[in-house]
Scaffold this active site. Structure first.
Site, PDB file in Angstrom:
ATOM      1  N   ASP A 101      69.064  52.734  29.350  1.00 18.56           N
ATOM      2  CA  ASP A 101      68.868  53.485  28.113  1.00 18.56           C
ATOM      3  C   ASP A 101      69.955  54.551  27.966  1.00 18.56           C
ATOM      4  OD1 ASP A 101      66.541  52.026  27.808  1.00 18.56           O
ATOM      5  OD2 ASP A 101      65.285  53.580  28.730  1.00 18.56           O
ATOM      6  N   ALA A 102      70.121  55.051  26.750  1.00 18.11           N
ATOM      7  CA  ALA A 102      71.159  56.050  26.477  1.00 18.11           C
ATOM      8  C   ALA A 102      70.987  57.296  27.338  1.00 18.11           C
ATOM      9  CB  ALA A 102      71.136  56.430  24.992  1.00 18.11           C
TER      10      ALA A 102
END
Length: 230
Positions: A101-102
């Site tokens: 994920d970011a």
């Protein structure tokens, strides 16, 4: 291999630009100017473009320490792609073997080898991914067996595969999983009433993130690391 194809696979040139370079006499093979795009390039032949030696880029295997607010995509979207952090030839042939994920940091494996990356991402291969997890609330040893037994996630059939939970401190743990479900680590802790505050991937299989690799830095894997993925 045809000379025009060899040029394309060795450089950033398209087939049409390669043919233009040939027509201009910019290409030599073993010191002789060659303008024929169908010329057969032989192994060990010295091919040069504008005097610079060129060679085909082989399969590449890379580790990166992914920084926060980057995405594991081949193009920039809401956040920049991790590939945009790399100055490397033929970047368009690379892809990320398993996503983070970011807001997740740590080990990302990047390659041009689709079969190799499939061994990492396929649930059937049971390739472990180890994370360092910071939690909002303290946990105790009672959850260790819960993670081994498997956890039911919302909108998923069945339980997660057995996971290894190591408690370092009440709010800091290591978790090793062999799957890659969407937001899996965060969802597993949410299912037991907790929240992930920070998430950092330390290892994939036996490939460990280098401690001295700063966020955004990368290096090629060793032959031993590449072969460790089976």
């Amino acid at each position: 291999m045809r000379l025009d194809k060899f040029i394309c696979e060795s450089t950033e040139l398209t087939r049409s630009l390669a043919k233009r370079a040939l027509h201009r006499g910019d290409v030599t093979c073993d010191g002789e100017v060659v303008k024929n795009s169908g010329f057969k390039v032989l192994p060990q032949m010295d091919v040069r473009l504008e005097g610079q030696s060129i060679s085909i880029v082989g399969e590449r295997y890379i580790m990166m320490n992914k920084p926060v607010d980057t995405i594991c995509s081949t193009i920039d979207e809401q956040y920049p792609s991790v590939l945009s952090l790399m100055e490397i030839e033929k970047a368009d042939t690379l892809h990320i073997a398993g996503r983070l994920d970011a807001d997740t940091t740590g080990l990302v494996l990047i390659t041009s080898d689709g079969k190799w990356s499939h061994k990492i991402t396929s649930p059937k291969k049971d390739c472990g991914k180890r994370y360092l997890v910071e939690l909002a609330d303290a946990i105790d040893d009672s959850l260790i067996q819960v993670f081994v037994d498997g956890i039911e996630l919302r909108n998923e059939d069945g339980l997660t595969k057995p996971a290894v939970l190591e408690i370092i401190e009440p709010t800091q743990v290591r978790l090793t999983i062999s799957e890659g479900k969407y937001h899996q680590v965060k969802r597993m802790f949410a299912a037991v009433g907790n929240k992930v505050v920070n998430l950092h991937r330390e290892a994939v299989g036996s490939i460990e993130l280098d401690a001295d690799l700063a966020p955004g830095e990368w290096r090629f894997l060793t032959d031993e690391e590449v072969k460790s993925v089976k």
